[in-house]
Design an enzyme around this catalytic site. Structure first.
Site, mmCIF file in Angstrom:
data_model
loop_
_atom_site.group_PDB
_atom_site.id
_atom_site.type_symbol
_atom_site.label_atom_id
_atom_site.label_comp_id
_atom_site.label_asym_id
_atom_site.label_seq_id
_atom_site.Cartn_x
_atom_site.Cartn_y
_atom_site.Cartn_z
ATOM 1 N N LEU A 190 0.884 -1.147 0.000
ATOM 2 C CA LEU A 190 0.000 0.000 0.000
ATOM 3 C C LEU A 190 0.927 1.203 0.000
ATOM 4 O O LEU A 190 1.805 1.316 0.852
ATOM 5 C CB LEU A 190 -0.904 -0.002 1.237
ATOM 6 C CG LEU A 190 -2.035 1.028 1.286
ATOM 7 C CD1 LEU A 190 -3.000 0.853 0.122
ATOM 8 C CD2 LEU A 190 -2.795 0.927 2.612
ATOM 9 N N ASP A 191 0.761 2.088 -0.989
ATOM 10 C CA ASP A 191 1.688 3.204 -1.160
ATOM 11 C C ASP A 191 1.936 3.945 0.145
ATOM 12 O O ASP A 191 1.046 4.061 0.999
ATOM 13 C CB ASP A 191 1.142 4.196 -2.188
ATOM 14 C CG ASP A 191 1.090 3.606 -3.589
ATOM 15 O OD1 ASP A 191 1.805 2.630 -3.834
ATOM 16 O OD2 ASP A 191 0.331 4.132 -4.419
ATOM 17 N N LYS A 192 3.131 4.510 0.263
ATOM 18 C CA LYS A 192 3.500 5.255 1.467
ATOM 19 C C LYS A 192 2.548 6.420 1.710
ATOM 20 O O LYS A 192 2.222 6.740 2.858
ATOM 21 C CB LYS A 192 4.940 5.762 1.335
ATOM 22 C CG LYS A 192 5.481 6.437 2.583
ATOM 23 C CD LYS A 192 6.951 6.759 2.438
ATOM 24 C CE LYS A 192 7.512 7.355 3.729
ATOM 25 N NZ LYS A 192 8.972 7.618 3.633
ATOM 26 N N SER A 209 -0.556 6.495 0.919
ATOM 27 C CA SER A 209 -1.933 5.990 1.058
ATOM 28 C C SER A 209 -2.114 5.417 2.462
ATOM 29 O O SER A 209 -1.144 5.132 3.157
ATOM 30 C CB SER A 209 -2.226 4.914 0.015
ATOM 31 O OG SER A 209 -2.080 5.415 -1.297
#
Length: 300
Positions: A106-108, A110
């Site tokens: 999960l993107d930093k 996000s």
């Protein structure tokens, strides 16, 4: 000794709880994995009498009954990596006390639902390509959402040299929509929105398959027995699907073609590309973690 007692090295490493099989292969490639004191190779197998070390530490597979299955509501600023050189890595943030690793990413920038575990098998079942496992997100963008935007997002968007798979998109309010994906391309939702001139201001994952986020940001909890049983059922069905398709005659795969009607965000036509060939139910450990205790010392 029968060959059935042998374990493939990357599975042996992932079963120890330090990383996924993919990351295990990366350790092997870096020559930091030894079997009986000798540098190991990709694809090597491990016998019960072998001693395996990773970065000098002896490892052994864990019993599935003692495996950890954790749901975390990841804050913005935490990186989904086990790399201790990254000061924002998710393992140090959680400070769980046992060796666990995230399932997927999960993107930093996000937030939301991320699963962590010490069970390498379930990681591969969830992430295996072609399983069509749903992941649901709530997205807030910088300007009003139109019906046309939702329709085009749901039918496929050209990013990273391919057209995204069809997905479910539902408008929640003026600037917020819900999207359900069955694939996970790099920064997929952000790239899809950018293609239509939208900038993502907030992105939160709220569901993975049967698991719905229900804890505050920064908190975590063990999966319940019911959640884990259903997760195992769903991944077991996926495994059967993979086995069935692998037994069928293999045909050259075609990547989704970019339609000649697509334009990029600057209004230039994107040319159509030619075809390419595509390269025992576990038990949840209820009550082992404290969802009300802040972990990790840092808040993002």
């Amino acid at each position: 000794m029968e060959e059935t007692n042998f374990l493939r090295l990357n599975k042996y490493i992932s079963d120890s709880g330090i990383c996924s099989r993919r990351e295990a292969d990366q350790y092997i490639e870096k020559r930091v994995v030894l079997i009986n004191g000798r540098v190991a190779k990709i694809g090597q197998h491990v016998k019960p009498t072998d001693t395996v070390t990773v970065n000098g530490t002896i490892i052994e597979p864990k019993s599935k009954e003692n495996a950890a299955y954790i749901m975390l509501n990841k804050p913005v600023g935490v990186t989904c990596t086990t790399d201790s050189s990254d000061p924002d890595n998710i393992v140090d943030y959680l400070s769980f006390g046992e060796r666990i690793f995230p399932i997927g990413r999960l993107d930093k920038d996000s937030q939301g639902l991320i699963l962590l575990t010490s069970d390498g098998d379930i990681v591969n079942k969830i992430l295996r390509a072609g399983n069509n496992h749903e992941k649901e997100y709530v997205v807030t963008v910088d300007k009003p959402i139109t019906d046309d935007f939702c329709k085009k997002m749901s039918t496929g968007v050209p990013i990273l040299g391919q057209v995204t798979k069809k997905c479910k998109v539902e408008k929640i309010n003026t600037n917020t929509f819900k999207i359900t994906l069955i694939q996970g391309l790099n920064r997929q939702i952000r790239r899809m929105c950018e293609y239509f001139g939208y900038v993502v201001k907030k992105l939160e994952r709220v569901r993975i398959m049967n698991l719905t986020l229900n804890i505050p940001v920064g908190q975590h909890r063990d999966l319940t027995l019911e959640e884990l049983e259903e997760l195992n059922r769903l991944t077991k069905d996926s495994e059967k699907h993979v086995e069935k398709t692998s037994n069928q005659k293999k045909k050259p795969k075609k990547t989704n073609e970019i339609s000649p009607d697509f334009k990029n965000s600057k209004g230039k036509m994107i040319q159509k590309k030619g075809n390419k060939k595509s390269s025992n139910s576990s038990q949840a450990r209820v009550g082992k973690s404290n969802p009300n205790k802040a972990k990790g010392g840092k808040r993002r």
